[in-house]
Motif scaffolding. Sequence first.
Motif, mmCIF file in Angstrom:
data_model
loop_
_atom_site.group_PDB
_atom_site.id
_atom_site.type_symbol
_atom_site.label_atom_id
_atom_site.label_comp_id
_atom_site.label_asym_id
_atom_site.label_seq_id
_atom_site.Cartn_x
_atom_site.Cartn_y
_atom_site.Cartn_z
ATOM 1 N N PRO A 566 0.880 -0.739 0.177
ATOM 2 C CA PRO A 566 0.176 0.059 -0.272
ATOM 3 C C PRO A 566 0.497 1.232 -0.172
ATOM 4 C CG PRO A 566 0.281 -0.793 2.108
ATOM 5 C CD PRO A 566 0.659 -2.218 1.558
ATOM 6 N N LEU A 567 1.997 1.048 0.074
ATOM 7 C CA LEU A 567 3.265 2.214 0.180
ATOM 8 C C LEU A 567 2.732 3.609 -1.103
ATOM 9 C CD1 LEU A 567 6.692 1.163 0.709
ATOM 10 C CD2 LEU A 567 4.907 2.385 1.836
ATOM 11 N N ASN A 568 2.532 2.626 -1.997
ATOM 12 C CA ASN A 568 1.702 3.780 -3.322
ATOM 13 C C ASN A 568 0.775 4.543 -3.200
ATOM 14 O OD1 ASN A 568 -0.413 2.130 -3.545
ATOM 15 N ND2 ASN A 568 -0.063 1.823 -6.035
ATOM 16 N N ASP A 569 0.159 4.471 -1.902
ATOM 17 C CA ASP A 569 -1.118 5.085 -1.692
ATOM 18 C C ASP A 569 -0.393 6.034 -0.435
ATOM 19 O OD1 ASP A 569 -2.725 4.615 -3.226
ATOM 20 O OD2 ASP A 569 -3.727 2.855 -2.202
ATOM 21 N N ASP A 570 0.334 5.941 0.503
ATOM 22 C CA ASP A 570 0.663 5.627 1.746
ATOM 23 C C ASP A 570 1.046 8.248 1.262
ATOM 24 O OD1 ASP A 570 1.624 6.527 4.461
ATOM 25 O OD2 ASP A 570 2.917 5.036 4.202
ATOM 26 N N PRO A 571 0.103 8.700 2.232
ATOM 27 C CA PRO A 571 0.687 9.631 1.829
ATOM 28 C C PRO A 571 1.933 10.335 2.850
ATOM 29 C CG PRO A 571 -1.335 9.576 3.613
ATOM 30 C CD PRO A 571 -1.437 8.357 2.916
ATOM 31 N N ASN A 572 2.389 9.663 3.559
ATOM 32 C CA ASN A 572 3.358 9.815 4.438
ATOM 33 C C ASN A 572 4.768 9.250 4.228
ATOM 34 O OD1 ASN A 572 2.182 11.236 6.683
ATOM 35 N ND2 ASN A 572 0.852 9.248 7.642
ATOM 36 N N ILE A 573 4.674 8.907 3.370
ATOM 37 C CA ILE A 573 6.070 7.935 2.754
ATOM 38 C C ILE A 573 7.005 9.222 2.958
ATOM 39 C CG2 ILE A 573 5.310 8.490 0.136
ATOM 40 C CD1 ILE A 573 6.593 6.227 -0.740
ATOM 41 N N LYS A 574 8.233 8.530 2.888
ATOM 42 C CA LYS A 574 9.496 9.398 2.911
ATOM 43 C C LYS A 574 10.212 9.213 1.676
ATOM 44 C CE LYS A 574 9.680 9.557 8.323
ATOM 45 N NZ LYS A 574 10.593 8.067 9.415
ATOM 46 N N SER A 575 11.052 9.834 1.749
ATOM 47 C CA SER A 575 12.490 10.301 0.857
ATOM 48 C C SER A 575 12.937 8.370 0.711
ATOM 49 C CB SER A 575 12.984 11.101 0.982
ATOM 50 O OG SER A 575 12.247 12.632 1.029
ATOM 51 N N PRO A 576 13.435 8.538 -0.873
ATOM 52 C CA PRO A 576 13.440 7.029 -1.213
ATOM 53 C C PRO A 576 15.278 6.723 0.099
ATOM 54 C CG PRO A 576 13.094 8.108 -3.341
ATOM 55 C CD PRO A 576 12.769 9.023 -1.660
ATOM 56 N N GLY A 577 15.026 5.578 0.706
ATOM 57 C CA GLY A 577 16.218 4.791 1.890
ATOM 58 C C GLY A 577 15.636 5.714 3.040
ATOM 59 N N LEU A 578 14.517 6.403 3.336
ATOM 60 C CA LEU A 578 14.157 7.080 5.073
ATOM 61 C C LEU A 578 13.430 6.469 5.437
ATOM 62 C CD1 LEU A 578 15.087 10.236 4.154
ATOM 63 C CD2 LEU A 578 16.496 8.818 4.717
ATOM 64 N N ASN A 579 12.924 4.923 4.404
ATOM 65 C CA ASN A 579 11.340 4.112 5.242
ATOM 66 C C ASN A 579 11.937 2.906 5.609
ATOM 67 O OD1 ASN A 579 9.932 6.140 4.049
ATOM 68 N ND2 ASN A 579 10.503 5.835 1.774
ATOM 69 N N ALA A 580 11.419 2.052 6.390
ATOM 70 C CA ALA A 580 11.808 0.992 6.659
ATOM 71 C C ALA A 580 12.144 0.137 5.618
ATOM 72 C CB ALA A 580 10.763 0.674 7.973
ATOM 73 N N TYR A 581 12.792 -0.932 4.779
ATOM 74 C CA TYR A 581 12.984 -2.081 4.490
ATOM 75 C C TYR A 581 13.859 -1.346 2.845
ATOM 76 C CZ TYR A 581 9.900 -4.761 8.029
ATOM 77 O OH TYR A 581 9.805 -5.525 8.794
ATOM 78 N N ASP A 582 14.048 -0.159 3.303
ATOM 79 C CA ASP A 582 14.075 0.116 1.880
ATOM 80 C C ASP A 582 15.884 0.075 1.656
ATOM 81 O OD1 ASP A 582 11.956 1.938 1.773
ATOM 82 O OD2 ASP A 582 13.100 3.776 1.676
ATOM 83 N N GLN A 583 15.492 -0.277 0.211
ATOM 84 C CA GLN A 583 17.471 -0.766 -0.087
ATOM 85 C C GLN A 583 17.327 -0.556 -2.009
ATOM 86 O OE1 GLN A 583 18.116 -4.770 1.047
ATOM 87 N NE2 GLN A 583 15.463 -5.171 0.530
ATOM 88 N N LEU A 584 18.502 -0.401 -2.223
ATOM 89 C CA LEU A 584 19.161 -0.998 -3.555
ATOM 90 C C LEU A 584 19.414 -1.711 -3.806
ATOM 91 C CD1 LEU A 584 22.978 1.049 -2.945
ATOM 92 C CD2 LEU A 584 20.938 1.724 -3.842
ATOM 93 N N ASP A 585 18.164 -1.557 -5.156
ATOM 94 C CA ASP A 585 17.615 -3.188 -5.485
ATOM 95 C C ASP A 585 18.315 -4.027 -5.801
ATOM 96 O OD1 ASP A 585 18.902 -1.850 -7.537
ATOM 97 O OD2 ASP A 585 16.850 -1.719 -8.916
ATOM 98 N N TYR A 586 19.595 -4.120 -5.949
ATOM 99 C CA TYR A 586 20.408 -5.019 -6.423
ATOM 100 C C TYR A 586 21.099 -6.072 -5.203
ATOM 101 C CZ TYR A 586 25.127 -3.741 -4.054
ATOM 102 O OH TYR A 586 25.872 -3.528 -3.139
ATOM 103 N N LYS A 587 20.231 -5.516 -4.376
ATOM 104 C CA LYS A 587 20.348 -6.147 -2.573
ATOM 105 C C LYS A 587 19.520 -7.204 -2.710
ATOM 106 C CE LYS A 587 24.077 -3.237 -0.763
ATOM 107 N NZ LYS A 587 23.893 -2.072 0.682
ATOM 108 N N LEU A 588 18.955 -6.725 -3.313
ATOM 109 C CA LEU A 588 17.084 -6.977 -3.027
ATOM 110 C C LEU A 588 17.023 -8.578 -3.761
ATOM 111 C CD1 LEU A 588 14.229 -6.161 -1.709
ATOM 112 C CD2 LEU A 588 13.518 -5.595 -4.453
ATOM 113 N N SER A 589 15.295 -9.003 -2.139
ATOM 114 C CA SER A 589 15.942 -10.683 -2.910
ATOM 115 C C SER A 589 14.720 -11.174 -2.430
ATOM 116 C CB SER A 589 17.376 -11.854 -1.736
ATOM 117 O OG SER A 589 16.670 -11.550 -0.559
ATOM 118 N N TYR A 590 14.063 -11.867 -2.702
ATOM 119 C CA TYR A 590 12.306 -12.985 -2.422
ATOM 120 C C TYR A 590 12.817 -13.881 -2.270
ATOM 121 C CZ TYR A 590 12.106 -12.959 -7.646
ATOM 122 O OH TYR A 590 11.742 -13.269 -8.666
#
Length: 1022
Positions: A566-590
């Motif tokens: 639901p982040l795309n509808d969150d009015p309280n979203i912070k700048s990239p890198g400042l939100n919980a679980y933000d990371q550079l995409d090359y480090k991302l895994s699933y």
Amino acid sequence: MNLKFLLMLGVVSSPIINFSHITYAEDYVAKSQINVANGVAGLNKNGEITANINNDRINNNSINSNFIQLNKKNDRLRFITNSPDTNNNEIDMFYNADGNNKDDFGNPLDGNTFYFTNNKYGNNYRFNGTVKASSFNSGHFELPRHGDRLRFITNSPDTNNNEIDMFYNADGNNKDDFGNPLDGNTFYFTNNKYGNNYRFNGTVKAGGIEINGHVLNKPIPGGIEPVDPYNDDRNNANLIFLSQPGYDWGNIKPNTLMVGGRSRNSVVGIKATCQNTGQGDQGGSCYQFTNMSGPQAYHRSGSGVTDGINMDMRTMDNSPMDSIGGNTLVKNSDGSYIVKGNEYSVISNVPAGATKFVIKGTFGCGLGESRSRCELRGINFVNNAGKISNSVKVTPGFYNPSNNTTEVNINDGYVLKDILTPDKKLEIIYYAADGTAYAIDFSEDNNGSQYAAIYPSLSEKERNLTHARMAVWTNIANGMASVENGTNEDSGNTDMPGYYYGYADGFGDTVLNQANIDAIKADKTKTDEEKDLAIRQNKVTKIFMRSFSYPGLAGDLVKWKNNKHPLNDDPNIKSPGLNAYDQLDYKLSYACLTKNQLNDNEELQKRLHIGNRPDCFDKVNIPSVVRPEQINNINYIYNSNYHRYQKPALFLGMVQKNFNLYTQQSFNKSPDSITREFDNEWDFPMNQDHDGQASVRGLTMVFSGGGHPLAQGSYMLRMAGFNHMPLGLKIDGIWPYGGKSLETDAGFFLYKWTMLGASPYLQNINDVMSISGLGQIKTNQASYQLMTFMSNDGNVDNKQNNSLHLGLTKQNSTDPLQNLAWNQSPTCNENKECAVLGQIFFDPLGYVGGIGLGSGHGDKAKLGLVVDKDANVFINKNLSVTGQSNNNSINTNFLQLNNKNNILRFVTNSPDTNNNMIDMFYNRDVGNRDDLGNLLDANTFYFTNNRYGNNYRFNGTVKANSMESDQFTAKGSISSRKFIGVLSTPSSSSAPCASGEFADDANYHYVCVAPNKWKRVALSNF
């Protein structure tokens, strides 16, 4: 050049003019007018002037000098032409710095412009040899010799298009460099191979334009008025024009080209006609519209070897306009900063002479073209010529996400000069398309407005790539927006990270050190390019981001968005890198569960509806139904959509979803409009004079490439009515004698049969007509298909009986490629490879209007259970019931219960709960018990409720070899060869009894003559 030469001089610094090639320099100077005013100090032995000359004019027939300098801003070099044309007897060469100046004739002069002119009208300028220049600005340019041409070097990656020539050909017998015949008396603007795109900035005026033999020599009226039905603005009324204010209204950035009629009542706004003449780019497409970056080959027509295309539209996964950032930003305490590359090291020793090696980590190099690049620093390289360099261009090769390593390829013919060891630190720096190494930082101001800070400030080139509300994406993600193997068909189900993105709302530069900028501007040792970069290094550019592409929409904030719910509808979203679980995409895994893990978790299987197929989850959002002991064994894999940059980066102008074709029809209740019907129609007039003369394929969508299945949720055709449409798909006009309305490779098809006259089908017993296939499945032993069809089953009352079947067709085959995907016959066509198994018969033979269950068709039909048109049930074969069967009534000639413990049960609906079921069954075995635990006699047929006796009434004669009962009552007669009763003696003549009851013992026969009243008679021997 033997001309009278007039030189208008200011102050000339010595030594300036070299007269060493003049035999009598002193005499030459003496004959001139230099000896006025301040005079001449003298000449040295080399014939050089040894003092400054301050004079208005110097007249000479010729000057031979290595260097001539005119110091004052309006100094000029003038040639006396001695032309009989008095308006052309002087030609000047001079530089004008001030835009307010005028020439000797009052003509205004452009500022910062070098002039080569007579100030009145154009001259003929002839250059013997090749003239090379970065650009030409001339009122008149003449190539006097036949065949001379003006050539533009394009540097195009397409080798067939790297030169464009402008030339005039006089002789119709000439050919170009490639052997193509040239038209006589024709001016060419071409690369001689195929057409180019020619863009003219400004107004193009011509007395006439000829296109394919048609001359356009009249003014073209026209224009676009979006509201007003009239168009009286003749100055701006062009049929084809570049976007301009007042016409291209409502757009943030003007469109490139607009077309339209003169007014709203124009009959045709735009019409173009062509004819295919070849294949591909050689005439295979009349009109081509591409939204594609990359090599020219990607843009070419998709027509086949012998195909022609009228309109060709194509698009691809375009790279961004540019990628900026990706480097390390070092901020100093005084407010200054440094942009550095990122540090790496090799994973093992690399020998000298190597052209590639593997490093720990990864790196990105932008578009992969010459405009952007990566440079490796910190070690020495050498090329074949022996040139040594400590910085070379490199490109990334294979990236291994399991150990985070990347192959580095050395470019431009360089190799490692020395051995490279893991302890050596390497620096790779990325340069954007403008040649600048940028670094990115994300922040927000005191008002909460979010922006991306770009170090150094953007160059003019980079700014020109952008426009207001351009989409800007980052390489920072918050988990996964979607993952592969998802099951939601309305979702992408691809490995798409939850990226931050926004729409550019403007640029602003912040000056960090004005004193440094002033000093750089005053520095005369730097070139303009060096000054520009140095000044930008004392600034930072801030791009403020908006959350919607169109201004004024509700919720349009100066904030980033995220493509993950639901982040795309969150009015309280912070700048990239400042939100919980933000990371550079090359480090991302699933996470992906294995099949064994899924098989071991029935709850998860039910939740996902996927059986034993592996499924993947965002690493930070693993479903709660995954048990803790399973989490430790989950397989983590990297996503495949990373950008490889180890530091924050911005990507200018990208889209997540690409529409190749988008059309819209809308009903807006416009004033005075009566339009209420909206259609989209493709017409194919096929005027044949006999059957089969032409073929048509109305719509073909081909999905190819890679050989791997696409993600769940992909589809070839979708019609989304959003609960508004009464009909989803309508197909008509199919062949009347067996045309297929629908056909798929899933064994699904629909036939249309409309008989016009006598039918050639179903004439013989066992003939079939397929109606539909409802799908097929392949096992390791056979293929099965559910079908509906008609069959000729024979005659009833001398009339042909055709029955409709819904049944199963089976083909035995272990060949994995042998299946019924395209089969359209219940018997597999002429091969008779298939067996017709269980069927539902409608109108079966002998039961017109009824329905039956059975197998086979035609004279091989076998009916088991039939319900006729009057609802009577007929069982033509044995009826076997396993388990419990509930029936209100059974009408049968024969009822057989085959299994040893089968029971025929009657439900009594008695208010006595102990007597609501009566069973009839046969017990064969010793030791069996009924449902209540009562021991059953072996080889005994039971007619009982298993609890206590019932009253059983038989209307008619009951015949039996023997009967046993605790009490037996009959209102009629009883006839039996033998009656055996149990000997018993009433306790007294008043013992309880019912009238008619009797008993016997060894001496008497007792009869109850009235309630509780016994009488007896003695028994005697005989």
